[in-house]
Design a protein around this motif. Structure first.
Motif, PDB file in Angstrom:
ATOM      1  N   SER A 142      33.673  29.689  25.842  1.00 23.78           N
ATOM      2  CA  SER A 142      34.301  30.851  26.461  1.00 23.78           C
ATOM      3  C   SER A 142      35.451  31.226  25.539  1.00 23.78           C
ATOM      4  CB  SER A 142      34.823  30.531  27.869  1.00 23.78           C
ATOM      5  OG  SER A 142      35.755  29.478  27.827  1.00 23.78           O
ATOM      6  N   SER A 199      38.717  33.639  24.278  1.00 20.86           N
ATOM      7  CA  SER A 199      39.769  34.571  24.631  1.00 20.86           C
ATOM      8  C   SER A 199      40.122  35.369  23.387  1.00 20.86           C
ATOM      9  CB  SER A 199      40.995  33.807  25.133  1.00 20.86           C
ATOM     10  OG  SER A 199      42.062  34.677  25.366  1.00 20.86           O
ATOM     11  N   LEU A 259      36.730  38.864  27.099  1.00 18.09           N
ATOM     12  CA  LEU A 259      36.142  37.554  27.322  1.00 18.09           C
ATOM     13  C   LEU A 259      34.674  37.619  26.942  1.00 18.09           C
ATOM     14  CD1 LEU A 259      36.272  34.688  28.551  1.00 18.09           C
ATOM     15  CD2 LEU A 259      35.759  35.732  30.752  1.00 18.09           C
ATOM     16  N   ILE A 293      43.998  39.116  25.802  1.00 18.57           N
ATOM     17  CA  ILE A 293      44.020  37.990  26.736  1.00 18.57           C
ATOM     18  C   ILE A 293      44.877  36.887  26.130  1.00 18.57           C
ATOM     19  CG2 ILE A 293      42.636  36.233  27.881  1.00 18.57           C
ATOM     20  CD1 ILE A 293      40.299  38.212  27.757  1.00 18.57           C
ATOM     21  N   TYR A 336      45.791  33.840  28.017  1.00 14.71           N
ATOM     22  CA  TYR A 336      45.407  32.527  28.527  1.00 14.71           C
ATOM     23  C   TYR A 336      44.071  32.635  29.255  1.00 14.71           C
ATOM     24  CZ  TYR A 336      50.131  31.276  27.367  1.00 14.71           C
ATOM     25  OH  TYR A 336      51.294  31.081  26.669  1.00 14.71           O
ATOM     26  N   LEU A 337      43.270  31.615  29.082  1.00 15.63           N
ATOM     27  CA  LEU A 337      41.953  31.582  29.706  1.00 15.63           C
ATOM     28  C   LEU A 337      41.746  30.226  30.359  1.00 15.63           C
ATOM     29  CD1 LEU A 337      39.114  32.890  30.049  1.00 15.63           C
ATOM     30  CD2 LEU A 337      38.485  31.739  27.924  1.00 15.63           C
ATOM     31  N   PHE A 389      35.929  32.296  35.632  1.00 10.82           N
ATOM     32  CA  PHE A 389      36.914  32.382  34.564  1.00 10.82           C
ATOM     33  C   PHE A 389      38.134  33.149  35.048  1.00 10.82           C
ATOM     34  CE2 PHE A 389      32.885  31.825  32.434  1.00 10.82           C
ATOM     35  CZ  PHE A 389      33.181  30.861  31.492  1.00 10.82           C
ATOM     36  N   ALA A 438      41.287  35.036  33.356  1.00 14.55           N
ATOM     37  CA  ALA A 438      41.876  35.529  32.110  1.00 14.55           C
ATOM     38  C   ALA A 438      43.204  36.190  32.428  1.00 14.55           C
ATOM     39  CB  ALA A 438      40.934  36.521  31.438  1.00 14.55           C
ATOM     40  N   GLN A 492      46.400  38.415  31.129  1.00 12.80           N
ATOM     41  CA  GLN A 492      46.970  39.327  30.156  1.00 12.80           C
ATOM     42  C   GLN A 492      48.453  39.467  30.455  1.00 12.80           C
ATOM     43  OE1 GLN A 492      44.229  42.525  31.299  1.00 12.80           O
ATOM     44  NE2 GLN A 492      43.527  42.581  29.187  1.00 12.80           N
ATOM     45  N   HIS A 520      42.516  38.584  35.589  1.00 13.98           N
ATOM     46  CA  HIS A 520      41.130  38.917  35.894  1.00 13.98           C
ATOM     47  C   HIS A 520      40.389  37.639  36.285  1.00 13.98           C
ATOM     48  CE1 HIS A 520      41.290  43.017  34.082  1.00 13.98           C
ATOM     49  NE2 HIS A 520      42.242  42.451  33.359  1.00 13.98           N
ATOM     50  N   ASN A 561      34.329  40.905  39.372  1.00  6.77           N
ATOM     51  CA  ASN A 561      35.562  40.839  38.597  1.00  6.77           C
ATOM     52  C   ASN A 561      36.702  41.289  39.491  1.00  6.77           C
ATOM     53  OD1 ASN A 561      37.530  40.748  36.681  1.00  6.77           O
ATOM     54  ND2 ASN A 561      36.880  42.592  35.590  1.00  6.77           N
TER      55      ASN A 561
END
Length: 342
Positions: free
Chosen positions: A37, A39, A44, A56, A58-59, A70, A72, A74, A83, A92
């Motif tokens: 996955s 970022s 993503l 993004i 941090y993931l 997931f 994400a 921002q 998100h 989402n």
């Protein structure tokens, strides 16, 4: 510096390594278990690209609710947009927050999210199916980089020359009238600080190694390896390098401590002797992620230079150079049984 990490082959476009799956049927046929996955500044990427308007930062991911979910983050100037995407439900959810999230992790065993925020607070969220703040705590000192230590039920938070320990007591389960917010407030306590012998250096990265029950704490130029259950210091490596450490991990099969640096280099250290084994110029910009694939003996690195490098640890030779087209903010390995599916 070693030339082993230099790429002499034509870089591999990402489409030749992954086949991007776009339907629920195809995702299920892949067991909803992708290896990467990613970022990136454009979105993503999970065999299907989800595009956002901002980068993004941090993931995080969890598999507790069927498929992967997931999260994400921002981070804008003074606020954040979060998100939440589920690969099975194809939903989402977007949450706007009135403060900036500086760092975010998921504590899988408790199904909560933990965030360090720009207003000096440690915030706890329910992580799925939506993001709801359930508790907040004031941080007395500047802090960076939280990580959850499952061996002690602690949240470790880096600072200047120290690691602050926040401990979870047993969560209240037998009181039906007790809300999650009340349970967390009653059971999360600030403990003593742990000193990794860094002096006044910032802690730049903390990693928990599940295989060896060790915690790896990186400072600007130093690395401390400690017991994850007692926090007793085992080794301290002074890298004596001009480039700041940005990532660190262990490869216990070969007694390696691995560090990624601001200048794009990756250094290999002997954990037991604290001596340098090799240094590879893996990237042209800051290393933002390191992951070891134990089954194949590979090191996967990502960088702001828009590439993913795959290095064979037995020979320290580069075996893949993957062009992503976007700056890579972090990397998460979800499936350790295979390197890529396509």
């Amino acid at each position: 510096m070693s030339d082993k990490g230099k790429n002499n082959k034509t870089p591999i476009p990402r489409d030749e390594l992954w086949s991007w799956k776009n339907t629920e049927e195809e995702l299920r046929s892949m067991n909803s278990d992708p290896f990467y996955s990613l970022s990136t500044t454009s979105g993503l990427q999970l065999r299907k690209t989800f595009n956002f308007n901002h980068a993004i930062d941090y993931l995080a991911a969890t598999t507790s609710f069927g498929g992967e979910t997931f999260i994400a983050v921002q981070s804008l100037t003074s606020k954040s947009i979060v998100h939440i995407w589920n690969t099975v439900q194809h939903k989402n959810c977007k949450v706007k927050l009135g403060y900036r999230i500086n760092s975010f992790i998921i504590v899988h065993s408790l199904l909560i999210g933990v965030a360090l925020c720009g207003d000096g607070k440690l915030r706890i969220f329910t992580s799925v199916p939506t993001l709801v703040e359930v508790a907040s705590f004031d941080l007395e000192k500047p802090a960076t980089y939280p990580v959850y230590n499952p061996f002690r039920k602690d949240i470790l938070i880096g600072g200047i020359g120290e690691v602050n320990i926040w401990s979870f007591c047993e969560m209240i389960k037998n009181e039906p009238k007790t809300s999650l917010s009340e349970a967390i407030r009653m059971n999360l306590r600030r403990g003593q600080s742990f000193n990794p012998n860094f002096g006044d250096q910032w802690v730049t990265c903390i990693t928990i190694d599940d295989r060896s029950s060790q915690v790896v704490i990186a400072g600007e130029t130093m690395v401390c390896i400690a017991d994850a259950q007692t926090y007793g210091v085992k080794h301290v490596i002074n890298t004596d390098m001009s480039s700041t450490i940005t990532q660190s991990t262990l490869y216990v099969s070969m007694d390696y401590t691995i560090t990624g640096h601001q200048d794009g280099s990756v250094s290999i250290w002997s954990t037991s002797t604290c001596s340098n084994v090799d240094r590879i110029k893996a990237h042209q910009a800051k290393v933002t992620g390191l992951e070891v694939h134990y089954g194949m003996g590979l090191l996967i690195t990502v960088s702001l230079d828009k590439t993913i490098k795959v290095i064979r640890l037995s020979s320290l030779e580069e075996v893949y150079n993957i062009m992503t087209g976007d700056k890579m903010a972090n990397l998460k390995v979800l499936n350790r049984n295979s390197l890529a599916k396509g």
